[in-house]
Write a protein that holds these residues in place. Structure first.
Motif, short mmCIF file in Angstrom:
data_model
loop_
_atom_site.label_atom_id
_atom_site.label_comp_id
_atom_site.label_asym_id
_atom_site.label_seq_id
_atom_site.Cartn_x
_atom_site.Cartn_y
_atom_site.Cartn_z
N HIS A 34 4.97 -22.29 -37.41
CA HIS A 34 6.21 -22.42 -38.20
C HIS A 34 5.96 -23.18 -39.50
CE1 HIS A 34 8.78 -20.58 -35.24
NE2 HIS A 34 8.22 -21.34 -34.30
N PHE A 35 5.17 -24.25 -39.43
CA PHE A 35 4.81 -24.97 -40.65
C PHE A 35 3.97 -24.09 -41.56
CE2 PHE A 35 5.18 -29.56 -38.89
CZ PHE A 35 6.53 -29.54 -39.14
N LYS A 37 4.05 -20.92 -41.92
CA LYS A 37 4.92 -19.94 -42.58
C LYS A 37 5.85 -20.62 -43.60
CE LYS A 37 8.23 -16.33 -41.47
NZ LYS A 37 8.98 -15.67 -40.40
N ALA A 38 6.46 -21.75 -43.21
CA ALA A 38 7.44 -22.40 -44.08
C ALA A 38 6.82 -23.00 -45.33
CB ALA A 38 8.17 -23.49 -43.30
N PHE A 39 5.59 -23.52 -45.21
CA PHE A 39 4.96 -24.19 -46.34
C PHE A 39 3.82 -23.38 -46.97
CE2 PHE A 39 6.51 -27.75 -43.67
CZ PHE A 39 7.44 -28.25 -44.55
N GLN A 40 3.65 -22.13 -46.52
CA GLN A 40 2.57 -21.26 -47.01
C GLN A 40 1.22 -22.00 -46.94
OE1 GLN A 40 5.40 -21.45 -49.38
NE2 GLN A 40 6.33 -19.79 -48.23
N ALA A 95 12.62 -32.76 -43.45
CA ALA A 95 13.19 -31.42 -43.62
C ALA A 95 13.96 -31.32 -44.92
CB ALA A 95 14.09 -31.08 -42.44
N HIS A 98 11.42 -31.11 -47.70
CA HIS A 98 10.60 -29.91 -47.57
C HIS A 98 9.15 -30.17 -47.98
CE1 HIS A 98 10.45 -25.70 -46.58
NE2 HIS A 98 9.81 -25.43 -47.69
N TYR A 100 5.37 -31.07 -46.41
CA TYR A 100 4.55 -31.02 -45.20
C TYR A 100 3.98 -32.40 -44.86
CZ TYR A 100 0.63 -29.55 -42.22
OH TYR A 100 -0.26 -29.41 -41.20
#
Length: 125
Positions: A34-35, A37-40, A95, A98, A100
């Protein structure tokens, strides 16, 4: 009240703490994709979750032992729970920002709390 009955409730409460750090360790493999994907993130960057957690254990284990030696089991468990909860609550600002790196800090602090709890709960049980 017999001596055995006096220790049943604290023993049950201590054993329930084992689920807290199991939750922390079982959350890590779920967070990685998930990280990523969310943070590329690359595979290398996303793999920093595990070292953040285990570094927390490495850093906090000896201070936890010193803490219980000085202040006792009860205060050590309370401090470990507070530290664990503080790390969990840091997910909210992480969150919002945003970032990491803030999630890694939150995981590190939660792991420090879990290290306190494990260091104290194992000999106590």
């Amino acid at each position: 009240m017999s001596k055995l009955n006096k220790y049943i409730l604290p023993f049950i409460l201590i054993c329930s703490l084992f689920f807290l750090w199991a939750f922390l360790h079982n959350m890590n493999p779920i967070l990685i994709p998930h990280f990523k994907k969310a943070f590329q993130l690359s595979d290398t960057q996303s793999s920093f979750i595990d070292p953040a957690v285990y570094l927390g254990y490495f850093v906090a284990a000896i201070p936890a032992g010193l803490f219980i030696h000085k202040w006792g089991y009860k205060k050590g468990i309370i401090f470990g729970l507070i530290l664990f909860a503080f790390g969990a609550l840091l997910f909210i600002p992480a969150a919002s920002s945003h970032e990491y790196f803030f999630f890694l800090i939150a995981l590190f602090i939660s792991a420090c709390g879990a290290a306190f709890l494990e260091t104290i709960a194992n000999p106590y049980a």
